[in-house]
Design an enzyme around this catalytic site. Structure first.
Site, PDB file in Angstrom:
ATOM      1  N   SER A  10      28.508   3.967  64.454  1.00  0.00           N
ATOM      2  CA  SER A  10      28.756   5.463  63.743  1.00  0.00           C
ATOM      3  C   SER A  10      27.849   5.371  62.392  1.00  0.00           C
ATOM      4  O   SER A  10      28.108   4.415  61.751  1.00  0.00           O
ATOM      5  CB  SER A  10      30.301   5.287  63.438  1.00  0.00           C
ATOM      6  OG  SER A  10      30.648   6.442  62.596  1.00  0.00           O
ATOM      7  N   HIS A  33      27.049   7.560  67.228  1.00  0.00           N
ATOM      8  CA  HIS A  33      28.229   8.355  66.803  1.00  0.00           C
ATOM      9  C   HIS A  33      27.902   9.241  65.445  1.00  0.00           C
ATOM     10  O   HIS A  33      27.625   8.581  64.631  1.00  0.00           O
ATOM     11  CB  HIS A  33      29.309   7.443  66.844  1.00  0.00           C
ATOM     12  CG  HIS A  33      30.871   7.927  66.923  1.00  0.00           C
ATOM     13  ND1 HIS A  33      31.282   8.486  67.799  1.00  0.00           N
ATOM     14  CD2 HIS A  33      31.534   8.223  65.853  1.00  0.00           C
ATOM     15  CE1 HIS A  33      32.440   9.190  67.484  1.00  0.00           C
ATOM     16  NE2 HIS A  33      32.680   8.772  65.978  1.00  0.00           N
ATOM     17  N   ASP A  35      29.952  11.456  63.009  1.00  0.00           N
ATOM     18  CA  ASP A  35      31.256  11.798  62.308  1.00  0.00           C
ATOM     19  C   ASP A  35      31.346  13.175  61.612  1.00  0.00           C
ATOM     20  O   ASP A  35      30.985  13.276  60.334  1.00  0.00           O
ATOM     21  CB  ASP A  35      31.869  10.928  61.713  1.00  0.00           C
ATOM     22  CG  ASP A  35      32.475   9.643  62.965  1.00  0.00           C
ATOM     23  OD1 ASP A  35      33.223  10.248  63.778  1.00  0.00           O
ATOM     24  OD2 ASP A  35      32.207   8.585  62.366  1.00  0.00           O
ATOM     25  N   MET A  37      33.074  15.838  59.634  1.00  0.00           N
ATOM     26  CA  MET A  37      34.487  16.011  58.920  1.00  0.00           C
ATOM     27  C   MET A  37      34.327  17.184  57.739  1.00  0.00           C
ATOM     28  O   MET A  37      33.334  17.170  57.141  1.00  0.00           O
ATOM     29  CB  MET A  37      34.902  14.673  58.171  1.00  0.00           C
ATOM     30  CG  MET A  37      34.734  13.499  58.950  1.00  0.00           C
ATOM     31  SD  MET A  37      35.591  12.178  57.842  1.00  0.00           S
ATOM     32  CE  MET A  37      35.137  10.918  58.884  1.00  0.00           C
ATOM     33  N   HIS A  66      31.480  13.711  66.880  1.00  0.00           N
ATOM     34  CA  HIS A  66      32.994  13.729  66.990  1.00  0.00           C
ATOM     35  C   HIS A  66      33.196  14.628  65.931  1.00  0.00           C
ATOM     36  O   HIS A  66      32.982  14.262  64.751  1.00  0.00           O
ATOM     37  CB  HIS A  66      33.323  12.178  66.754  1.00  0.00           C
ATOM     38  CG  HIS A  66      34.814  12.050  66.343  1.00  0.00           C
ATOM     39  ND1 HIS A  66      35.207  10.868  65.792  1.00  0.00           N
ATOM     40  CD2 HIS A  66      35.865  12.900  66.567  1.00  0.00           C
ATOM     41  CE1 HIS A  66      36.636  10.914  65.628  1.00  0.00           C
ATOM     42  NE2 HIS A  66      36.773  12.296  66.079  1.00  0.00           N
ATOM     43  N   MET A  68      35.783  16.423  63.655  1.00  0.00           N
ATOM     44  CA  MET A  68      37.005  16.439  63.055  1.00  0.00           C
ATOM     45  C   MET A  68      37.022  17.524  62.146  1.00  0.00           C
ATOM     46  O   MET A  68      37.090  17.410  60.724  1.00  0.00           O
ATOM     47  CB  MET A  68      37.123  15.094  62.237  1.00  0.00           C
ATOM     48  CG  MET A  68      37.556  13.844  62.897  1.00  0.00           C
ATOM     49  SD  MET A  68      37.115  12.364  62.318  1.00  0.00           S
ATOM     50  CE  MET A  68      35.422  12.136  62.442  1.00  0.00           C
ATOM     51  N   MET A 138      41.729   7.827  69.478  1.00  0.00           N
ATOM     52  CA  MET A 138      41.498   7.207  67.995  1.00  0.00           C
ATOM     53  C   MET A 138      42.440   5.960  67.991  1.00  0.00           C
ATOM     54  O   MET A 138      43.570   5.915  68.246  1.00  0.00           O
ATOM     55  CB  MET A 138      41.846   8.218  67.140  1.00  0.00           C
ATOM     56  CG  MET A 138      40.918   9.566  66.873  1.00  0.00           C
ATOM     57  SD  MET A 138      39.016   9.040  66.364  1.00  0.00           S
ATOM     58  CE  MET A 138      39.528   8.179  64.968  1.00  0.00           C
ATOM     59  N   GLY A 146      36.133   1.795  58.100  1.00  0.00           N
ATOM     60  CA  GLY A 146      36.585   0.469  57.665  1.00  0.00           C
ATOM     61  C   GLY A 146      37.933   0.008  57.798  1.00  0.00           C
ATOM     62  O   GLY A 146      38.575  -0.450  56.965  1.00  0.00           O
ATOM     63  N   ASP A 176      37.831   4.646  68.919  1.00  0.00           N
ATOM     64  CA  ASP A 176      37.109   4.771  67.680  1.00  0.00           C
ATOM     65  C   ASP A 176      38.041   4.406  66.567  1.00  0.00           C
ATOM     66  O   ASP A 176      39.062   5.038  66.412  1.00  0.00           O
ATOM     67  CB  ASP A 176      36.619   6.321  67.627  1.00  0.00           C
ATOM     68  CG  ASP A 176      35.846   6.595  66.511  1.00  0.00           C
ATOM     69  OD1 ASP A 176      35.612   5.761  65.836  1.00  0.00           O
ATOM     70  OD2 ASP A 176      35.600   7.884  66.088  1.00  0.00           O
ATOM     71  N   GLY A 198      31.453   1.369  63.446  1.00  0.00           N
ATOM     72  CA  GLY A 198      30.876   1.889  62.149  1.00  0.00           C
ATOM     73  C   GLY A 198      30.384   0.479  61.203  1.00  0.00           C
ATOM     74  O   GLY A 198      29.353   0.029  61.186  1.00  0.00           O
TER      75      GLY A 198
END
Ligand code: DX5
Ligand code: ZN
Length: 224
Positions: A10, A33, A35, A37, A66, A68, A138, A146, A176, A198
């Protein structure tokens, strides 16, 4: 579709000032990946379509988006048109029938993915999942890298695996959040095919070695 195991580092844990180099550092990965957001669906803000387009031009690895974000039906097809391999939307964010988004994504040339937050039950989406190619379970609350892997999500991974193995669904099961050398075997044994990682990859001194190690652990756990 090959069950992998597929390893998807990620970019959330990469150096955002050097995205092209960071993509090259994980050239051995299966998917990269990405992300997205929006600061509303999740309390964090990352990058969007213009950055995906720039990365698509230089990444040696197919991109796994992905999203979000709210209103995924409005934005998701653009990522497919830009050339992403897989585009995943959150079930909780869809205001209409998620099947419409899946159809748009496939028509635009990508795989279609449906993501479920840890508290969202899988069985509520059994009717729509036949139109999806990937199911993203998820294994942390979406929003930040993290975090600690939530073992209470494993029954959902097992249930998805069972539905695929019995021929009720035909899709890749992706996990994920909190995937690392200590947790990947549990997720693989539960039946995941695709593993997003990630901090475990970009936080490692040697990302290529971290990818190889994760892949070997997932393959080993699956055989047991
Ligand atoms: C979290 C993101 C994840 C994140 C995973 O909302 O969807 O993809 O990057 O990071 P780690 O592997 O560090 O948990
Ligand atoms: Zn993600």
């Amino acid at each position: 579709m090959s069950r992998g195991p597929l390893i998807a580092p990620s970019l959330l844990s990469a150096d955002f000032a050097r995205l092209a180099d960071e993509a090259q550092r994980v050239a051995d990965a299966d998917w990269l990946h990405f992300d997205v957001m929006d600061g509303h669906f999740v309390p964090n803000l990352t990058f969007g379509l213009p950055v995906l387009q720039a990365l698509q031009a230089v990444s040696p690895v197919p991109l796994d988006c992905h999203l979000m974000i709210h209103h995924p039906e409005r934005w998701a097809p653009g990522y497919a048109e830009a050339g992403a391999r897989n585009v995943t939307v959150h079930a909780e964010a869809c205001t209409g029938d998620p099947r419409a988004v899946a159809r748009d994504l496939r028509a635009a040339g990508s795989l279609a993915g449906l993501a479920l937050k840890p508290g969202t039950p899988l069985d509520e989406y059994l009717d729509v999942l036949p139109e999806f190619d990937t199911l993203l379970v998820m294994t942390v609350e979406p929003g930040f890298g993290g975090q600690r892997f939530l073992t209470e999500t494993l029954p959902k991974v097992r249930r998805a695996r069972e539905l695929v193995d019995t021929g009720h669904l035909e899709l890749l099961v992706e996990v994920d959040g909190g995937i690392n050398a200590d947790t990947i075997e549990q997720a693989a044994a539960a039946g995941a095919d695709v593993f997003v990682a990630g901090s475990a990859v970009y936080g490692a001194d040697d990302p290529a070695r971290a990818i190889a190690d994760l892949r070997a652990r997932a393959a080993g756990a699956r055989q047991r």
